[in-house]
Design an enzyme around this catalytic site. Structure first.
Site, PDB file in Angstrom:
ATOM      1  N   HIS A 191     -10.957 -13.976   3.439  1.00 39.13           N
ATOM      2  CA  HIS A 191     -12.165 -13.205   3.101  1.00 39.13           C
ATOM      3  C   HIS A 191     -13.282 -14.142   2.640  1.00 39.13           C
ATOM      4  O   HIS A 191     -14.459 -13.893   2.882  1.00 39.13           O
ATOM      5  CB  HIS A 191     -11.865 -12.171   2.008  1.00 39.13           C
ATOM      6  N   GLU A 194      -8.955 -13.494  -1.575  1.00 40.22           N
ATOM      7  CA  GLU A 194      -8.215 -13.850  -0.355  1.00 40.22           C
ATOM      8  C   GLU A 194      -8.937 -14.983   0.361  1.00 40.22           C
ATOM      9  O   GLU A 194     -10.161 -14.938   0.562  1.00 40.22           O
ATOM     10  CB  GLU A 194      -8.093 -12.628   0.556  1.00 40.22           C
ATOM     11  N   ASP A 253      -4.613 -13.732  -2.496  1.00 45.88           N
ATOM     12  CA  ASP A 253      -3.961 -13.429  -1.233  1.00 45.88           C
ATOM     13  C   ASP A 253      -4.057 -14.704  -0.409  1.00 45.88           C
ATOM     14  O   ASP A 253      -5.143 -15.092   0.048  1.00 45.88           O
ATOM     15  CB  ASP A 253      -4.667 -12.268  -0.502  1.00 45.88           C
ATOM     16  N   ASP A 276      -5.703 -13.592   9.212  1.00 48.49           N
ATOM     17  CA  ASP A 276      -4.559 -13.495   8.282  1.00 48.49           C
ATOM     18  C   ASP A 276      -3.373 -14.355   8.697  1.00 48.49           C
ATOM     19  O   ASP A 276      -2.235 -13.877   8.754  1.00 48.49           O
ATOM     20  CB  ASP A 276      -4.095 -12.027   8.159  1.00 48.49           C
ATOM     21  N   HIS A 307       0.887  -1.173   0.000  1.00 45.77           N
ATOM     22  CA  HIS A 307       0.000   0.000   0.000  1.00 45.77           C
ATOM     23  C   HIS A 307       0.923   1.221   0.000  1.00 45.77           C
ATOM     24  O   HIS A 307       2.029   1.151   0.558  1.00 45.77           O
ATOM     25  CB  HIS A 307      -0.822   0.121   1.285  1.00 45.77           C
ATOM     26  N   ASP A 332     -10.778 -11.891  10.663  1.00 42.11           N
ATOM     27  CA  ASP A 332      -9.767 -11.966   9.610  1.00 42.11           C
ATOM     28  C   ASP A 332      -8.389 -12.079  10.261  1.00 42.11           C
ATOM     29  O   ASP A 332      -7.679 -11.093  10.415  1.00 42.11           O
ATOM     30  CB  ASP A 332      -9.889 -10.665   8.781  1.00 42.11           C
ATOM     31  N   GLU A 341     -10.561  -6.675  -4.747  1.00 48.52           N
ATOM     32  CA  GLU A 341     -10.459  -7.738  -3.733  1.00 48.52           C
ATOM     33  C   GLU A 341     -11.719  -7.744  -2.882  1.00 48.52           C
ATOM     34  O   GLU A 341     -11.933  -6.858  -2.055  1.00 48.52           O
ATOM     35  CB  GLU A 341      -9.222  -7.466  -2.868  1.00 48.52           C
ATOM     36  N   ASP A 371       2.553   1.944   3.238  1.00 50.12           N
ATOM     37  CA  ASP A 371       3.517   0.958   3.745  1.00 50.12           C
ATOM     38  C   ASP A 371       4.943   1.361   3.410  1.00 50.12           C
ATOM     39  O   ASP A 371       5.874   1.042   4.145  1.00 50.12           O
ATOM     40  CB  ASP A 371       3.314  -0.428   3.104  1.00 50.12           C
TER      41      ASP A 371
HETATM   42  C1  XLS Z   1      -7.606  -6.526   4.400  1.00 49.68           C
HETATM   43  C2  XLS Z   1      -7.168  -6.711   3.018  1.00 49.68           C
HETATM   44  C3  XLS Z   1      -6.057  -5.784   2.533  1.00 49.68           C
HETATM   45  C4  XLS Z   1      -5.906  -5.833   1.042  1.00 49.68           C
HETATM   46  C5  XLS Z   1      -5.121  -4.717   0.461  1.00 49.68           C
HETATM   47  O1  XLS Z   1      -8.323  -7.339   4.945  1.00 49.68           O
HETATM   48  O2  XLS Z   1      -6.796  -8.058   2.875  1.00 49.68           O
HETATM   49  O3  XLS Z   1      -4.864  -6.062   3.177  1.00 49.68           O
HETATM   50  O4  XLS Z   1      -5.333  -7.035   0.616  1.00 49.68           O
HETATM   51  O5  XLS Z   1      -5.591  -3.487   0.841  1.00 49.68           O
HETATM   52 CA    CA Z   2      -5.860  -9.116   1.220  1.00 54.86          CA
HETATM   53 CA    CA Z   3      -7.307 -10.049   5.191  1.00 52.94          CA
END
Ligand code: XLS
Ligand code: CA
Ligand code: CA
EC number: 5.3.1.5
Length: 448
Positions: A269, A266, A294, A307, A99, A305, A230, A102
């Site tokens: 998600h 993702e 993702d 991750d 991003h 989420d 996404e 980042d």
């Molecule tokens: C958040 C999202 C984010 C996107 C990019 O849940 O996964 O990280 O991948 O903005």
């Molecule tokens: Ca993501």
């Molecule tokens: Ca995520």
């Protein structure tokens, strides 16, 4: 050097006990006509790997990264970029993703933010030239700052809409400068909290215009990367407009934008939307909308989420099965949108986590490729739908019938027999392929 104790990560095979080696990911090994590296196109996510410090809603950061200790935004950003490229090279990944916020902190004004971004984009370009690591995608963060409290491209405040547009314009300039393969939109604040204060029609139309302007600007500057959206159903917003693959595709179709976008799907998600990851991949593939993924996993006991790095071999097999069936990645790849757990705070854990994720997807690739090559699951499907290959079924399939004809047929054929779906047998087949692949893994043989 930031990772002094870690050298280049090499493939050593399944017998290796070296925690700093790949056991299954052998970049140059051929699987179904392409190398693993070409199939998987791994990317490291800048935000989780170099920016995150492990803070959660209940506690402060636990990760104290040397590259984040400098105070001036640009000094810090450059140290972070150097640590990132050292990491990419040691891990041997071909791509990274970020991003805008980042790569360098925001300045006091938008003008200052843009000046920082210009400097960092040149800095990253130089690093990319010497390292051969490429940009899979970049995106604009339009969700962290309080200005996005009501959304960005769906905000009720037109000044916020314009601000977000300026960020995307800059993001596309950077994507163009760095030769990004894709540009991503993720709308964490694009949705609503309550319909009582929401003009949904206006918000959706504004979102469509926003996407359209991005497509037009990309064309103007000659950016030929793929646009990706996404989907995510919720979190942070209660109801997000890009809910899942099907909703996002319907939105793009409604506003005549479908030809300009594909999806970045993702895993976590998908589970938040109440789907499996393979469901989302299948829906996208059916519409020729599968762009990139993702890779991560959620935790069923937590439900948000989380991750996590993907370590579930079975899910990776099913995901790679869908991806290979759809023809594999073109501009997309596998981005680890995943973070080490808060107690895994050592710098080295970043390597262990990525090695685990890359090995998991390498196994997924090998098993999925073998399943497809052997057509191991095809026969049951063929038999299951056999009734559509002849007689009344073929007439239905070819659109040669109507309700009157079907009713007449049904009156003569009302003694119906169904066949078993064979679900458990198929799952056992997947297990057998998975276990056999693991047994054969040390070979690392050329199979082209
Ligand atoms: C958040 C999202 C984010 C996107 C990019 O849940 O996964 O990280 O991948 O903005
Ligand atoms: Ca993501
Ligand atoms: Ca995520």
């Amino acid at each position: 050097m930031f990772f002094k104790n870690v050298g280049m990560i090499e493939y050593e095979g399944a017998d290796s006990e070296n925690p700093y080696a790949f056991k299954y990911y052998n970049p140059d090994e051929y699987v179904g006509g392409k190398t693993m590296k070409e199939h998987l196109r791994f990317a490291v996510a800048y935000w989780h790997t170099f920016d995150a410090d492990g803070k959660d809603p209940f506690g402060d950061g636990t990760m104290f990264r040397a590259w984040n200790r400098l105070t001036h935004p640009l000094d810090k950003a450059k140290a972070r970029a150097e640590s990132a490229f050292e990491f990419f090279e040691k891990l041997g990944v071909p791509y990274f993703c970020f991003h805008d916020v980042d790569i360098v902190d925001e300045g006091a004004t938008l003008r200052e933010t843009f000046a920082y971004l210009d400097q960092m984009s040149s800095f990253l370009k130089e690093m990319m030239e010497t390292s051969r690591v490429q940009l899979l995608w970049n995106t604009a963060n339009m969700f962290t700052h309080p200005r996005y409290v009501h959304g960005a491209a769906t905000s009720c405040n037109a000044d916020v809409y314009a601000y977000a547009a300026a960020k995307v314009k800059k993001g596309l300039d950077i994507a163009n400068e760095l030769g990004a393969e894709n540009y991503v939109f993720w709308g964490g604040r694009e949705g609503y909290e309550t319909l009582l204060n929401t003009d949904m029609k206006l918000e959706l139309e504004n979102l469509a215009s926003f996407y359209r302007m991005a497509v037009e600007y990309a064309r103007e500057i000659g950016f030929d990367g793929q646009f990706l959206i996404e989907p995510k159903p919720k979190e942070p917003t209660k109801h997000q407009y890009d809910f899942d693959a099907a909703t996002t595709i319907a939105f793009l179709e409604t506003y005549d934008l479908k030809d300009h976008f594909k999806l970045n799907l993702e895993a976590n998600h998908a589970t938040l939307a109440g789907h499996t990851f393979e469901h989302e991949l299948r829906v996208a593939a059916l519409h020729d909308m599968l762009g990139s993924i993702d890779a991560n996993q959620g935790d069923l006991l937590l439900g948000w989420d989380t991750d996590e790095f993907p370590t579930d071999l079975y899910s990776a097999v099913l995901a790679m099965y869908e991806i290979l069936k759809a023809g594999g990645f073109k501009t997309g790849g596998i981005n680890f949108d995943a973070k080490v757990r808060r107690p895994s705070f050592a710098d080295e854990d970043l390597f262990h986590a990525h090695i685990a994720g890359m090995d998991t997807y390498a196994v997924g690739l090998k098993v999925a490729s073998r399943l497809l090559e052997d057509k191991a699951l095809d026969q049951v499907i063929e038999e299951r739908y056999e009734s559509y290959t002849k007689g009344i079924g073929l007439e239905i399939k070819e659109g040669r019938t109507d309700l009157k004809k079907l009713a007449a047929y049904a009156l003569e054929h009302d003694h119906i027999e169904n066949q078993s779906g064979r679900q458990e047998r198929l799952k056992a087949t997947v297990n057998r392929y998975l276990l056999n692949a693991l047994r054969e893994a040390p070979a690392g043989k050329e199979t082209r």
